[in-house]
Design a protein around this motif. Structure first.
Motif, PDB file in Angstrom:
ATOM      1  N   LEU A   1       1.345   2.354 -16.802  1.00 26.36           N
ATOM      2  CA  LEU A   1       2.063   1.639 -15.752  1.00 26.36           C
ATOM      3  C   LEU A   1       1.200   1.511 -14.499  1.00 26.36           C
ATOM      4  O   LEU A   1       1.163   0.450 -13.870  1.00 26.36           O
ATOM      5  CB  LEU A   1       3.383   2.338 -15.416  1.00 26.36           C
ATOM      6  N   GLU A   2       0.486   2.560 -14.135  1.00 25.93           N
ATOM      7  CA  GLU A   2      -0.392   2.490 -12.961  1.00 25.93           C
ATOM      8  C   GLU A   2      -1.513   1.481 -13.181  1.00 25.93           C
ATOM      9  O   GLU A   2      -1.849   0.709 -12.276  1.00 25.93           O
ATOM     10  CB  GLU A   2      -0.956   3.876 -12.639  1.00 25.93           C
ATOM     11  N   ARG A   3      -2.064   1.441 -14.378  1.00 27.03           N
ATOM     12  CA  ARG A   3      -3.117   0.457 -14.663  1.00 27.03           C
ATOM     13  C   ARG A   3      -2.580  -0.975 -14.573  1.00 27.03           C
ATOM     14  O   ARG A   3      -3.311  -1.895 -14.233  1.00 27.03           O
ATOM     15  CB  ARG A   3      -3.753   0.709 -16.031  1.00 27.03           C
ATOM     16  N   ARG A   4      -1.285  -1.148 -14.882  1.00 26.91           N
ATOM     17  CA  ARG A   4      -0.672  -2.483 -14.813  1.00 26.91           C
ATOM     18  C   ARG A   4      -0.180  -2.841 -13.412  1.00 26.91           C
ATOM     19  O   ARG A   4       0.218  -3.968 -13.174  1.00 26.91           O
ATOM     20  CB  ARG A   4       0.515  -2.582 -15.772  1.00 26.91           C
ATOM     21  N   SER A   5      -0.211  -1.874 -12.471  1.00 21.24           N
ATOM     22  CA  SER A   5       0.410  -2.150 -11.171  1.00 21.24           C
ATOM     23  C   SER A   5      -0.385  -1.663  -9.957  1.00 21.24           C
ATOM     24  O   SER A   5       0.113  -1.750  -8.834  1.00 21.24           O
ATOM     25  CB  SER A   5       1.807  -1.526 -11.122  1.00 21.24           C
ATOM     26  N   VAL A   6      -1.602  -1.173 -10.157  1.00 23.62           N
ATOM     27  CA  VAL A   6      -2.444  -0.732  -9.049  1.00 23.62           C
ATOM     28  C   VAL A   6      -3.763  -1.495  -9.124  1.00 23.62           C
ATOM     29  O   VAL A   6      -4.441  -1.469 -10.149  1.00 23.62           O
ATOM     30  CB  VAL A   6      -2.704   0.799  -9.094  1.00 23.62           C
ATOM     31  N   SER A   7      -4.097  -2.182  -8.021  1.00 21.90           N
ATOM     32  CA  SER A   7      -5.313  -3.003  -8.034  1.00 21.90           C
ATOM     33  C   SER A   7      -6.492  -2.341  -7.330  1.00 21.90           C
ATOM     34  O   SER A   7      -7.594  -2.874  -7.369  1.00 21.90           O
ATOM     35  CB  SER A   7      -5.041  -4.366  -7.400  1.00 21.90           C
ATOM     36  N   GLY A   8      -6.280  -1.209  -6.690  1.00 23.63           N
ATOM     37  CA  GLY A   8      -7.398  -0.546  -6.036  1.00 23.63           C
ATOM     38  C   GLY A   8      -6.944   0.525  -5.069  1.00 23.63           C
ATOM     39  O   GLY A   8      -5.748   0.775  -4.908  1.00 23.63           O
ATOM     40  N   LEU A   9      -7.919   1.155  -4.433  1.00 29.07           N
ATOM     41  CA  LEU A   9      -7.690   2.199  -3.441  1.00 29.07           C
ATOM     42  C   LEU A   9      -8.542   1.889  -2.227  1.00 29.07           C
ATOM     43  O   LEU A   9      -9.579   1.239  -2.353  1.00 29.07           O
ATOM     44  CB  LEU A   9      -8.098   3.568  -3.993  1.00 29.07           C
ATOM     45  N   ARG A  10      -8.107   2.397  -1.088  1.00 34.55           N
ATOM     46  CA  ARG A  10      -8.876   2.171   0.132  1.00 34.55           C
ATOM     47  C   ARG A  10      -8.624   3.300   1.121  1.00 34.55           C
ATOM     48  O   ARG A  10      -7.497   3.774   1.266  1.00 34.55           O
ATOM     49  CB  ARG A  10      -8.447   0.838   0.764  1.00 34.55           C
ATOM     50  N   TRP A  11      -9.693   3.697   1.810  1.00 33.33           N
ATOM     51  CA  TRP A  11      -9.584   4.643   2.919  1.00 33.33           C
ATOM     52  C   TRP A  11      -9.331   3.845   4.190  1.00 33.33           C
ATOM     53  O   TRP A  11     -10.056   2.914   4.489  1.00 33.33           O
ATOM     54  CB  TRP A  11     -10.874   5.453   3.055  1.00 33.33           C
TER      55      TRP A  11
ATOM     56  N   GLY B   1      -9.699   6.567 -13.726  1.00 29.87           N
ATOM     57  CA  GLY B   1      -9.645   6.688 -15.180  1.00 29.87           C
ATOM     58  C   GLY B   1      -8.451   7.471 -15.706  1.00 29.87           C
ATOM     59  O   GLY B   1      -8.086   7.326 -16.866  1.00 29.87           O
ATOM     60  N   GLY B   2      -7.826   8.287 -14.881  1.00 29.21           N
ATOM     61  CA  GLY B   2      -6.680   9.086 -15.319  1.00 29.21           C
ATOM     62  C   GLY B   2      -5.330   8.429 -15.103  1.00 29.21           C
ATOM     63  O   GLY B   2      -4.298   9.030 -15.387  1.00 29.21           O
ATOM     64  N   GLN B   3      -5.331   7.194 -14.616  1.00 24.24           N
ATOM     65  CA  GLN B   3      -4.059   6.527 -14.340  1.00 24.24           C
ATOM     66  C   GLN B   3      -3.279   6.263 -15.621  1.00 24.24           C
ATOM     67  O   GLN B   3      -3.852   6.028 -16.683  1.00 24.24           O
ATOM     68  CB  GLN B   3      -4.295   5.209 -13.592  1.00 24.24           C
TER      69      GLN B   3
ATOM     70  N   GLU C   1      -0.771  14.384  -9.779  1.00 24.83           N
ATOM     71  CA  GLU C   1      -0.743  12.958  -9.466  1.00 24.83           C
ATOM     72  C   GLU C   1      -2.005  12.540  -8.722  1.00 24.83           C
ATOM     73  O   GLU C   1      -2.577  11.484  -8.995  1.00 24.83           O
ATOM     74  CB  GLU C   1       0.502  12.607  -8.647  1.00 24.83           C
ATOM     75  N   LEU C   2      -2.443  13.357  -7.778  1.00 24.09           N
ATOM     76  CA  LEU C   2      -3.659  13.044  -7.028  1.00 24.09           C
ATOM     77  C   LEU C   2      -4.850  12.947  -7.984  1.00 24.09           C
ATOM     78  O   LEU C   2      -5.652  12.006  -7.901  1.00 24.09           O
ATOM     79  CB  LEU C   2      -3.904  14.106  -5.953  1.00 24.09           C
ATOM     80  N   ALA C   3      -4.956  13.884  -8.905  1.00 22.00           N
ATOM     81  CA  ALA C   3      -6.059  13.861  -9.872  1.00 22.00           C
ATOM     82  C   ALA C   3      -5.968  12.636 -10.781  1.00 22.00           C
ATOM     83  O   ALA C   3      -6.968  11.953 -11.025  1.00 22.00           O
ATOM     84  CB  ALA C   3      -6.054  15.146 -10.701  1.00 22.00           C
ATOM     85  N   GLU C   4      -4.774  12.336 -11.299  1.00 27.96           N
ATOM     86  CA  GLU C   4      -4.609  11.186 -12.196  1.00 27.96           C
ATOM     87  C   GLU C   4      -4.927   9.863 -11.502  1.00 27.96           C
ATOM     88  O   GLU C   4      -5.601   9.009 -12.069  1.00 27.96           O
ATOM     89  CB  GLU C   4      -3.169  11.120 -12.722  1.00 27.96           C
ATOM     90  N   GLU C   5      -4.412   9.698 -10.299  1.00 30.05           N
ATOM     91  CA  GLU C   5      -4.514   8.402  -9.622  1.00 30.05           C
ATOM     92  C   GLU C   5      -5.833   8.176  -8.900  1.00 30.05           C
ATOM     93  O   GLU C   5      -6.242   7.036  -8.715  1.00 30.05           O
ATOM     94  CB  GLU C   5      -3.347   8.240  -8.636  1.00 30.05           C
ATOM     95  N   THR C   6      -6.486   9.267  -8.473  1.00 26.82           N
ATOM     96  CA  THR C   6      -7.692   9.114  -7.656  1.00 26.82           C
ATOM     97  C   THR C   6      -8.918   9.819  -8.208  1.00 26.82           C
ATOM     98  O   THR C   6     -10.025   9.576  -7.735  1.00 26.82           O
ATOM     99  CB  THR C   6      -7.453   9.663  -6.230  1.00 26.82           C
TER     100      THR C   6
ATOM    101  N   TRP D   1       0.864  -1.187   0.000  1.00 24.87           N
ATOM    102  CA  TRP D   1       0.000   0.000   0.000  1.00 24.87           C
ATOM    103  C   TRP D   1       0.893   1.227   0.000  1.00 24.87           C
ATOM    104  O   TRP D   1       1.963   1.228   0.626  1.00 24.87           O
ATOM    105  CB  TRP D   1      -0.898   0.003   1.233  1.00 24.87           C
ATOM    106  N   PHE D   2       0.443   2.280  -0.677  1.00 24.02           N
ATOM    107  CA  PHE D   2       1.258   3.496  -0.759  1.00 24.02           C
ATOM    108  C   PHE D   2       0.362   4.709  -0.967  1.00 24.02           C
ATOM    109  O   PHE D   2      -0.802   4.587  -1.351  1.00 24.02           O
ATOM    110  CB  PHE D   2       2.298   3.379  -1.878  1.00 24.02           C
ATOM    111  N   THR D   3       0.923   5.869  -0.721  1.00 25.34           N
ATOM    112  CA  THR D   3       0.187   7.125  -0.846  1.00 25.34           C
ATOM    113  C   THR D   3       0.143   7.572  -2.307  1.00 25.34           C
ATOM    114  O   THR D   3       1.045   7.253  -3.090  1.00 25.34           O
ATOM    115  CB  THR D   3       0.858   8.223  -0.005  1.00 25.34           C
ATOM    116  N   PRO D   4      -0.888   8.318  -2.697  1.00 32.59           N
ATOM    117  CA  PRO D   4      -0.923   8.862  -4.049  1.00 32.59           C
ATOM    118  C   PRO D   4       0.272   9.781  -4.283  1.00 32.59           C
ATOM    119  O   PRO D   4       0.715  10.479  -3.369  1.00 32.59           O
ATOM    120  CB  PRO D   4      -2.222   9.674  -4.083  1.00 32.59           C
ATOM    121  N   GLY D   5       0.771   9.773  -5.503  1.00 33.48           N
ATOM    122  CA  GLY D   5       1.866  10.672  -5.843  1.00 33.48           C
ATOM    123  C   GLY D   5       2.769  10.085  -6.899  1.00 33.48           C
ATOM    124  O   GLY D   5       2.579   8.969  -7.358  1.00 33.48           O
TER     125      GLY D   5
END
Length: 173
Positions: free
Chosen positions: A121-131, A116-118, A67-72, A47-51
């Motif tokens: 590489l992010e689409r190939r290596s990020v499986s989700g987000l969680r609070w 949707g903005g990832q 980065e925050l907008a692209e990833e989240t 798990w890691f922070t957006p950026g």
């Protein structure tokens, strides 16, 4: 291939990538983390922070917002001060990354995310987000970066932002 990627692939020293990350908190003081994995080994997760890295002439704050907008998909976060800075080195996607990271405090009322903005590489290596609550983070046995995030978050919530950015220990993976 860039000169930095060529040097890294040859085992030489890579340039240090400047990066911005966001400690994004919702109204309940939960932190948003992304669940990542090595593209070639999807069972290796963390798990890691957006950026991410600065592009062109971006400032650290501009990179954090982009980065925050692209990833989240979150574009209305209020960015606060830089909380922490750290140097890290890690292998990922077939190369070694050397990074100087600035961690900004971010606040948002929005908890819905849109990936949707990832990047590819992010689409190939990020499986989700969680609070996460600080209690959930403290009790978790999963890998989280930076490695002391639960304690750092507890201190932030108890004491507020530091008067100047704290230098975190260098992390090497």
């Amino acid at each position: 291939m860039t000169d930095q990627e060529r040097r890294a692939a040859d085992g030489g020293a890579a340039d240090v990538r400047q990066a911005s990350r966001v400690i994004l908190l919702d109204p309940d003081d939960r932190i948003l983390l992304l669940h990542g994995f090595e593209p070639e080994r999807p069972t290796e997760t963390w798990w890691f922070t957006p950026g991410g890295g600065l592009e062109g002439t971006e400032t650290h704050e501009e990179a954090a917002r982009r980065e925050l907008a692209e990833e989240t998909g979150i574009t209305d976060a209020e960015l606060g001060p830089v909380l922490w800075k750290r140097r890290c080195s890690f292998p990922f996607d077939g190369r070694r990354w050397e990074q100087d990271e600035w961690y900004f405090l971010g606040r948002t009322d929005r908890t819905a995310t849109d990936t949707g903005g990832q990047t590819d590489l992010e689409r190939r290596s990020v499986s989700g987000l969680r609070w996460w609550t600080v209690e959930e983070l403290s009790a978790s046995h999963e890998t989280v970066y930076p490695t002391r995030l639960a304690g750092l978050l507890r201190t932030l919530l108890d004491e507020g932002p530091p008067s100047a950015p704290l230098a975190l220990e260098t992390e090497r993976a």
